[in-house]
Write a protein that holds these residues in place. Sequence first.
Motif, short mmCIF file in Angstrom:
data_model
loop_
_atom_site.label_atom_id
_atom_site.label_comp_id
_atom_site.label_asym_id
_atom_site.label_seq_id
_atom_site.Cartn_x
_atom_site.Cartn_y
_atom_site.Cartn_z
N TYR A 1 0.06 42.90 50.96
CA TYR A 1 1.15 43.58 50.27
C TYR A 1 0.59 44.43 49.14
CZ TYR A 1 4.43 40.50 52.67
OH TYR A 1 5.15 39.84 53.62
N GLN A 2 1.12 45.59 48.99
CA GLN A 2 0.72 46.46 47.90
C GLN A 2 1.88 46.54 46.91
OE1 GLN A 2 -2.31 47.62 47.76
NE2 GLN A 2 -2.82 46.70 49.75
N PRO A 3 1.59 46.74 45.63
CA PRO A 3 2.66 46.83 44.63
C PRO A 3 3.70 47.86 45.02
CG PRO A 3 0.51 46.71 43.57
CD PRO A 3 0.25 46.86 45.05
N GLY A 4 4.94 47.44 44.95
CA GLY A 4 6.04 48.36 45.22
C GLY A 4 6.31 48.61 46.67
N SER A 5 5.62 47.89 47.57
CA SER A 5 5.83 48.13 48.99
C SER A 5 6.04 46.81 49.70
CB SER A 5 4.63 48.85 49.60
OG SER A 5 3.49 48.01 49.61
N TRP A 6 6.44 46.90 50.98
CA TRP A 6 6.55 45.69 51.77
C TRP A 6 5.72 45.84 53.03
CZ3 TRP A 6 10.72 44.32 55.73
CH2 TRP A 6 10.49 43.04 56.21
N THR B 1 8.89 35.95 50.03
CA THR B 1 8.30 37.29 50.12
C THR B 1 8.12 37.74 51.57
OG1 THR B 1 6.05 36.39 50.06
CG2 THR B 1 7.05 36.99 47.95
N THR C 1 13.34 42.05 42.44
CA THR C 1 12.22 42.95 42.19
C THR C 1 11.15 42.26 41.35
OG1 THR C 1 13.21 43.78 40.15
CG2 THR C 1 13.81 44.90 42.21
N SER C 2 10.01 42.90 41.24
CA SER C 2 8.92 42.37 40.41
C SER C 2 9.37 42.21 38.97
CB SER C 2 7.70 43.29 40.49
OG SER C 2 7.18 43.32 41.80
N ARG D 1 2.74 37.93 43.15
CA ARG D 1 2.41 38.95 44.13
C ARG D 1 3.64 39.82 44.34
NH1 ARG D 1 2.43 37.23 50.24
NH2 ARG D 1 3.42 39.28 50.27
N ASP D 2 3.54 40.80 45.20
CA ASP D 2 4.67 41.66 45.52
C ASP D 2 5.82 40.82 46.08
OD1 ASP D 2 6.14 43.41 47.75
OD2 ASP D 2 5.34 44.76 46.23
#
Length: 381
Positions: A252-257, A50, A95-96, A84-85
């Motif tokens: 890390y936030q969902p959908g971001s890096w 990650t 992807t998640s 996690r993300d």
Amino acid sequence: MLEDRTTAPPTAPTATSATPATTDAPAPGSEAPWPTAYPSGYAVVDVETTGLSRDDRIISAAVYRLDALGEVEDHWYTLVNPQRDPGPVWIHGLTSDKLADAPLFADIAEEFATRLADRVLVAHNAVFDWSMIAREYARAERTAPVRQRLCTIALSKELGLPLPNHKLESLAAHFGVVQRQAHHALDDARVLAEAFRPSLRAAASGGVRLPLLECRPLTEWSDGGARIGRQGGHSPGSGSPSYSGHSGYSSYQPGSWRASRKRPACPFPNPGRWEDGKPLKQGMRVAFSGDTSVDRELLEDRAFEAGLHIATSVSRLTSLLVTNDPDSGTSKTTKARAYGTPVIDEAAFGQLLQDVAPAGTPAEAPAETSSETPAETPAER
């Protein structure tokens, strides 16, 4: 092409990596006998993660097991749910959604261990792969069964290979290995195994000592990080928070890096130049030049999170220049020579990043430090 030989009788000694192989067979294509001090087996490894920080996670792993002569015995691959993300999807493509049903690392730890046991871990920039693996085992309250590692970057230097840089794709091209899917753990491990075999044989033919390094497993893990050494931040109980969490930069936030490519200013004063044999210290100004085996921005992020100042140019205040090509004519390497700035390669820098000494009380950044990161010209890189 590599072929698995899981059903074929073994042709190499069965001693562990701690006990050197004793075969007197000549090195393939040479009259010289195979070095008795060489290991009896190798595990060529690649992990996708990650990110590069100590709190990042493995999301896929691949292992090619090779015998003493570099021939493939079998291979294995798995996805891993990092809980996690997934980080830089634009690099690894995972992807998640793809990882949602994958096993947790604790679920594959035993199988992974059987692939690594009694073998030398081989990887491109091995200190990174080993560090990620060791941390995952520590989180799972287990110990990775690895005692030695071999970095193929270091081996290519020992062999004096005429590579333009130290990327895996350059090593592969040198040996005519076709890379089908870069940053896919299974294909990267295959490519490295195919490139390692002729490298190993060239080393054996030339009587080259393999650049083996000891692997020291982590023995304890907490939510705050590794409980062994400092691992790039303040040691537990030091009274100061780990810099890796500064301003939430590594969260890390969902959908971001990454929230932004603008880094906050380093809060630590510059302690001066790095000295050979001593650890890095938070606040040191580190510049990078040329190609790196991992994405440059990820490497810079890891250095930043350890408390180092990322310099975009070399001056008399620069503590260290990291480059895999010190003889290049970039403005940074030229200035480093003129100023007497210490120069090390990426693998050595990765080793130093594992134990960055803490600074004193954080101070205001000097006026020359800026959160703005100006673009570099090709000559500066």
